[in-house]
Design a protein around this motif. Structure first.
Motif, short mmCIF file in Angstrom:
data_model
loop_
_atom_site.label_atom_id
_atom_site.label_comp_id
_atom_site.label_asym_id
_atom_site.label_seq_id
_atom_site.Cartn_x
_atom_site.Cartn_y
_atom_site.Cartn_z
N ARG A 23 0.87 -1.18 0.00
CA ARG A 23 0.00 0.00 0.00
C ARG A 23 0.90 1.23 0.00
NH1 ARG A 23 -4.06 -2.84 3.55
NH2 ARG A 23 -5.47 -3.62 1.95
N ALA A 24 0.53 2.20 -0.81
CA ALA A 24 1.35 3.41 -0.92
C ALA A 24 0.46 4.62 -1.11
CB ALA A 24 2.32 3.28 -2.09
N VAL A 25 1.02 5.76 -0.72
CA VAL A 25 0.32 7.03 -0.95
C VAL A 25 1.31 8.00 -1.59
CG1 VAL A 25 0.72 7.92 1.39
CG2 VAL A 25 -1.14 8.83 0.04
N THR A 26 0.87 8.60 -2.67
CA THR A 26 1.62 9.66 -3.34
C THR A 26 0.77 10.93 -3.24
OG1 THR A 26 0.65 9.04 -5.47
CG2 THR A 26 2.79 8.04 -4.92
N PRO A 27 1.30 12.06 -3.64
CA PRO A 27 0.53 13.30 -3.48
C PRO A 27 -0.88 13.27 -4.11
CG PRO A 27 2.79 13.84 -3.93
CD PRO A 27 2.67 12.35 -4.10
N GLN A 88 11.06 8.86 -0.44
CA GLN A 88 10.07 7.87 -0.05
C GLN A 88 10.47 7.25 1.28
OE1 GLN A 88 9.78 5.24 -3.50
NE2 GLN A 88 8.20 6.55 -4.36
N VAL A 89 9.46 6.95 2.09
CA VAL A 89 9.65 6.28 3.37
C VAL A 89 8.81 5.01 3.32
CG1 VAL A 89 9.43 6.40 5.87
CG2 VAL A 89 9.93 8.48 4.57
N ALA A 90 9.44 3.87 3.56
CA ALA A 90 8.73 2.60 3.52
C ALA A 90 8.89 1.85 4.84
CB ALA A 90 9.25 1.74 2.37
#
Length: 112
Positions: A23-27, A88-90
């Motif tokens: 799962r990821a979130v970008t602007p 990016q931070v994961a």
């Protein structure tokens, strides 16, 4: 992060289990994948496609937060001949040496 910089689909997909939770979130959007190929399609097919050339790994740091691993990295990129930077931070969990769960937040491409 090296797999991203080098546009190496095989290296990227080899980091993940099948199935997995990504799962990821970008602007502008939320992203989900449940296979390594799905992750590669998002990361190399959309975020860092042929128009977003990574030119340098500026910084990378890893740590542990409770029971999950964390990696933060910053990349320099050229987009349409314009210098950009992205971070990016994961947060991820590993099972049998492979990533089985990852949550990622992206700054978006920012002017360098």
């Amino acid at each position: 992060m090296r797999a991203i910089a080098e546009q190496d689909t095989h290296a990227l997909t080899s980091l993940f289990t099948t199935p997995l939770t990504f799962r990821a979130v970008t602007p502008r959007r939320f992203w989900d994948a449940d296979t390594p190929v799905g992750v590669a399609d998002i990361v190399l097919g959309t975020w860092f496609g042929t128009d977003e050339m990574v030119t340098e790994v500026i910084w990378c740091e890893s740590d542990t937060v409770g029971d999950v691993e964390k990696v933060t990295y910053r990349l320099a990129a050229d987009i349409a001949f314009s210098a950009r930077v992205v971070e990016q931070v994961a947060y991820f969990s590993v099972r049998d040496g492979l990533i089985c769960d990852m949550r990622l937040v992206c700054s978006g491409f920012r002017p360098a």
